[in-house]
Design an enzyme around this catalytic site. Sequence first.
Site, PDB file in Angstrom:
ATOM      1  N   TYR A 251       6.394  -8.939   8.423  1.00  0.00           N
ATOM      2  CA  TYR A 251       6.090  -7.584   8.462  1.00  0.00           C
ATOM      3  C   TYR A 251       6.081  -6.879  10.050  1.00  0.00           C
ATOM      4  O   TYR A 251       6.186  -7.880  10.678  1.00  0.00           O
ATOM      5  CB  TYR A 251       4.484  -7.272   8.329  1.00  0.00           C
ATOM      6  CG  TYR A 251       4.200  -7.492   6.957  1.00  0.00           C
ATOM      7  CD1 TYR A 251       4.274  -6.671   5.941  1.00  0.00           C
ATOM      8  CD2 TYR A 251       3.717  -8.800   6.461  1.00  0.00           C
ATOM      9  CE1 TYR A 251       3.727  -6.737   4.659  1.00  0.00           C
ATOM     10  CE2 TYR A 251       3.120  -9.107   5.240  1.00  0.00           C
ATOM     11  CZ  TYR A 251       3.184  -8.125   4.285  1.00  0.00           C
ATOM     12  OH  TYR A 251       3.061  -8.359   2.967  1.00  0.00           O
TER      13      TYR A 251
ATOM     14  N   ASP B 165       0.628  -1.406   0.052  1.00  0.00           N
ATOM     15  CA  ASP B 165      -0.134  -0.257   0.067  1.00  0.00           C
ATOM     16  C   ASP B 165       0.831   1.177  -0.111  1.00  0.00           C
ATOM     17  O   ASP B 165       2.102   1.079   0.481  1.00  0.00           O
ATOM     18  CB  ASP B 165      -0.892   0.031   1.214  1.00  0.00           C
ATOM     19  CG  ASP B 165      -1.931  -1.079   1.088  1.00  0.00           C
ATOM     20  OD1 ASP B 165      -2.478  -1.376  -0.063  1.00  0.00           O
ATOM     21  OD2 ASP B 165      -2.432  -1.283   2.348  1.00  0.00           O
TER      22      ASP B 165
ATOM     23  N   ASP C  11      -6.921   1.108   8.918  1.00  0.00           N
ATOM     24  CA  ASP C  11      -5.632   1.980   9.353  1.00  0.00           C
ATOM     25  C   ASP C  11      -5.640   3.325   9.438  1.00  0.00           C
ATOM     26  O   ASP C  11      -6.916   3.823   9.403  1.00  0.00           O
ATOM     27  CB  ASP C  11      -4.543   1.737   7.968  1.00  0.00           C
ATOM     28  CG  ASP C  11      -4.975   2.171   6.779  1.00  0.00           C
ATOM     29  OD1 ASP C  11      -5.621   3.271   6.768  1.00  0.00           O
ATOM     30  OD2 ASP C  11      -4.677   1.491   5.724  1.00  0.00           O
TER      31      ASP C  11
ATOM     32  N   ARG D 236      -3.728  -5.438   8.164  1.00  0.00           N
ATOM     33  CA  ARG D 236      -4.910  -4.545   8.814  1.00  0.00           C
ATOM     34  C   ARG D 236      -5.968  -5.188   9.088  1.00  0.00           C
ATOM     35  O   ARG D 236      -6.483  -4.877  10.233  1.00  0.00           O
ATOM     36  CB  ARG D 236      -5.440  -3.708   7.687  1.00  0.00           C
ATOM     37  CG  ARG D 236      -4.391  -2.605   7.172  1.00  0.00           C
ATOM     38  CD  ARG D 236      -4.904  -1.824   5.915  1.00  0.00           C
ATOM     39  NE  ARG D 236      -5.138  -2.717   4.799  1.00  0.00           N
ATOM     40  CZ  ARG D 236      -5.897  -2.543   3.761  1.00  0.00           C
ATOM     41  NH1 ARG D 236      -6.937  -1.871   4.130  1.00  0.00           N
ATOM     42  NH2 ARG D 236      -5.941  -3.284   2.677  1.00  0.00           N
TER      43      ARG D 236
END
Length: 294
Positions: free
Chosen positions: A66, A38, A80, A172
Site C-alpha cells: 500500500y 474500504d 481515518d 489505519r
Amino acid sequence: MTGFINLYKPEDITSFLCVAKVRRIMGEKKAGHCGTLDPMATGVLPIMLGGATRFLEFLPDSKKRYTAKMRLGITTDTLDIWGTVQSESEVNVSLEDVLSVAEKYKGDIMQVPPMFSALNKDGVKLYKLARQGIEVEREPRPVTISRLDITAESEPNEYILDIECSSGTYVRTLIDDIGRDLSCGATMTSLERTVGAGFEISNTVTLDELENAADPSVYLISVEEALNAYPTLSVSDAQAHRFMNGGDLNLDRIKGCKVNGLYRIYSPDQKFIGLGETDTEKGSLIFRRVYQER
C-alpha cells in the site's frame, strides 16, 4: 467467461459495487473479488469471473502493498480522515522521530483490529456496533510488516508510507499506533493498494476503460497466468481424465520435478486442467482444483 480482471478501484465506491459493475460489463453472473478495499480506498482490486472463483485460496502471493498518507496531530473514531474527529494536538516531531517509532512495527507484530471493520463479534459486524457507540474487546492478531518506508510530504505533519504487509493487516491501525507512540496522534488520509493477490497496479484497468472497450475481454487474465508462479507438470490422457474427476495420481508415473508443492497440471495437448500438489512421502500428486469455465 472465466479469468481475472485486475481492476483499479476508484474512491467513493464499495468493493461489492465494483464486482457488480464488472459482472455487468463482462456479462458473467458468477464473480467475486480477491480482498475488500474500504469505499474511500483506491488501487488493486482483482475481480474473479466464472471458474476463476474456485482458485481464490491458491493465488500465490498473500502479501499486500500500500501507499498511504498519514497526518499527525489528529485522531478520529474510524482511524481515518473520513471519521469523526476525536482529538487535535500540537505536533513537535521530526521525520527522524517518526522513523524511529516506525522501527518497532517492522516484522512480526500483534495488531488489534479497529472497531470500524467488517470483522464479526458474536455474529455482528464490528462496524455496526461502533456506529451504535459500542466498543468491545478485540483480541490482538499476528500480522507481518515486511516493508515500512516513510517520507515527509511538502505539507506540515504529513507523511507518505510505503507498506508491504501480510493479509489481515490494518493500515489505519498501524498509523494510529504510530501516532499514539509519538504522543500527538495520527490518522490516515488516503490509501492506495499497489499490490494484492499477486496482481500489480501497473497493469490495472479502470471501470471506464472496461465500459468503453470494444471488447472488454482483452483485459481478461487467464487462471493459468494468475497461477504462473507455480511450476508445471504434464500428464497422460488417462491421468488427465482421472485428475479431472478428482482422483489423485501416482508420482512414479509422472515425469518432471517431484519436489513437494503446488503445480499447474497440463494434458498431453498442453491444455491447463487444474492445480495439484505433490506429496513425495505418499508418492502422490494430490488433486486440488480442476479448471472449469463455470
